[in-house]
Scaffold this motif. Sequence first.
Motif, short mmCIF file in Angstrom:
data_model
loop_
_atom_site.label_atom_id
_atom_site.label_comp_id
_atom_site.label_asym_id
_atom_site.label_seq_id
_atom_site.Cartn_x
_atom_site.Cartn_y
_atom_site.Cartn_z
N LYS A 18 -3.99 36.19 15.98
CA LYS A 18 -4.40 35.05 16.79
C LYS A 18 -5.92 34.98 16.74
CE LYS A 18 -3.33 32.82 21.22
NZ LYS A 18 -2.52 32.91 22.45
N VAL A 19 -6.43 33.79 16.45
CA VAL A 19 -7.87 33.62 16.24
C VAL A 19 -8.41 32.57 17.21
CG1 VAL A 19 -9.67 33.04 14.56
CG2 VAL A 19 -7.55 34.14 13.79
N GLY A 63 -0.53 24.04 13.15
CA GLY A 63 -1.00 25.41 13.08
C GLY A 63 -2.18 25.71 13.99
N TYR A 64 -2.64 24.67 14.69
CA TYR A 64 -3.80 24.82 15.57
C TYR A 64 -3.47 24.34 16.97
CZ TYR A 64 -6.23 24.82 11.05
OH TYR A 64 -6.64 25.09 9.77
N SER A 65 -4.19 24.87 17.96
CA SER A 65 -4.20 24.31 19.30
C SER A 65 -5.63 24.37 19.82
CB SER A 65 -3.24 25.07 20.23
OG SER A 65 -3.65 26.42 20.36
N VAL A 66 -5.88 23.69 20.93
CA VAL A 66 -7.24 23.64 21.48
C VAL A 66 -7.17 23.81 22.99
CG1 VAL A 66 -8.32 22.25 19.65
CG2 VAL A 66 -7.17 21.12 21.58
N SER A 67 -8.34 24.12 23.54
CA SER A 67 -8.47 24.27 24.98
C SER A 67 -9.82 23.75 25.41
CB SER A 67 -8.32 25.74 25.38
OG SER A 67 -8.61 25.92 26.75
N SER A 82 -2.88 31.98 8.94
CA SER A 82 -2.30 32.07 7.61
C SER A 82 -3.40 31.88 6.57
CB SER A 82 -1.21 31.00 7.43
OG SER A 82 -1.78 29.71 7.54
N THR A 83 -3.12 32.31 5.35
CA THR A 83 -4.16 32.27 4.31
C THR A 83 -4.63 30.84 4.02
OG1 THR A 83 -2.44 32.29 2.61
CG2 THR A 83 -3.41 34.41 3.20
N ASN A 84 -3.76 29.85 4.22
CA ASN A 84 -4.18 28.47 3.96
C ASN A 84 -5.08 27.90 5.06
OD1 ASN A 84 -2.40 27.83 5.99
ND2 ASN A 84 -0.89 26.85 4.66
N GLN A 85 -5.37 28.73 6.06
CA GLN A 85 -6.33 28.33 7.08
C GLN A 85 -7.72 28.91 6.81
OE1 GLN A 85 -3.83 29.53 10.50
NE2 GLN A 85 -3.84 27.37 11.12
N THR A 86 -7.86 29.57 5.68
CA THR A 86 -9.19 29.99 5.23
C THR A 86 -10.01 28.74 4.95
OG1 THR A 86 -8.47 32.09 4.30
CG2 THR A 86 -10.46 31.10 3.36
N PRO A 107 -23.29 24.81 13.47
CA PRO A 107 -23.56 25.35 12.13
C PRO A 107 -22.33 25.73 11.35
CG PRO A 107 -23.99 27.01 13.79
CD PRO A 107 -23.65 25.76 14.53
N GLY A 108 -21.18 25.80 12.00
CA GLY A 108 -19.95 26.13 11.30
C GLY A 108 -19.57 27.59 11.40
N THR A 109 -18.28 27.84 11.29
CA THR A 109 -17.73 29.20 11.21
C THR A 109 -16.91 29.28 9.92
OG1 THR A 109 -17.56 29.49 13.61
CG2 THR A 109 -16.15 30.88 12.23
N ARG A 110 -17.30 30.20 9.06
CA ARG A 110 -16.51 30.40 7.84
C ARG A 110 -15.46 31.45 8.12
NH1 ARG A 110 -16.28 28.61 3.07
NH2 ARG A 110 -18.27 27.52 3.15
N LEU A 111 -14.21 31.03 8.14
CA LEU A 111 -13.08 31.91 8.43
C LEU A 111 -12.36 32.27 7.15
CD1 LEU A 111 -11.04 33.25 10.43
CD2 LEU A 111 -9.83 31.07 10.44
N THR A 112 -12.14 33.56 6.96
CA THR A 112 -11.33 34.05 5.85
C THR A 112 -10.12 34.75 6.43
OG1 THR A 112 -13.30 34.37 4.48
CG2 THR A 112 -11.29 35.52 3.80
N VAL A 113 -8.94 34.34 5.98
CA VAL A 113 -7.69 34.97 6.43
C VAL A 113 -7.10 35.73 5.24
CG1 VAL A 113 -5.43 34.64 7.47
CG2 VAL A 113 -7.31 33.11 8.09
N LEU A 114 -6.98 37.04 5.41
CA LEU A 114 -6.49 37.88 4.30
C LEU A 114 -4.99 38.12 4.40
CD1 LEU A 114 -9.39 40.48 4.34
CD2 LEU A 114 -9.15 38.50 2.86
#
Lengths: 114, 113
Positions: A18-19, A63-67, A82-86, A107-114
């Motif tokens: 969970k991210v 695949g996403y939710s917000v608050s 999931s990897t396709n959310q990289t 500025p952005g967040t670069r997320l990598t899902v392994l």
Amino acid sequence: DVKVTQSSRYLVKRTGEKVFLECVQDMDHENMFWYRQDPGLGLRLIYFSYDVKMKEKGDIPEGYSVSREKKERFSLILESASTNQTSMYLCASSLGASGINEQFFGPGTRLTVL
Amino acid sequence: DQQVKQNSPSLSVQEGRISILNCDYTNSMFDYFLWYKKYPAEGPTFLISISSIKDKNEDGRFTVFLNKSAKHLSLHIVPSQPGDSAVYFCAASRTDAGNMLTFGGGTRLMVKP
């Protein structure tokens, strides 16, 4: 000067985790947005919020939710990464006045899902 | 199906010359258009915009042209400078949905000294 900040510049997570991605703006803007940016696809809207506790789906909400519990803070949640959310995730805010309102980006967040 | 398209993923221009970035859209309901500029490791920043009641808007070295019949807009940068090297995104909106932007895929501009 409008400032939009995002909690992390880089994140590496494992499949199934969970991210939480956090975004804060300091200009009392009503509207807040979450986009993802992928090469050749530009910025695609995931979710937006026009008021506290209000949210609307964008073009790719699966695949996403917000608050949005406070006006200045908008969180994006990946319930089970999931990897396709990289991707690069960008938060933005704008005034809620009628008409076209410029969006200000973090500025952005670069997320990598392994 | 992308409603806003930037068909050139990259463009290379010599310093001092003109840079022309193009954008096409399919939704005739769009009536306001914006260009954003993005440097690596930074968020996009607003550059210039145009309403559909105009066909040209100018701000210093930057001019945006709108051809509604062709559903086409372009951003001209004259003269180009190395600091203009960035990714440029075209975005479109409807004034009746003023807070929603639809973005193109972006064009990477490289200005060579």
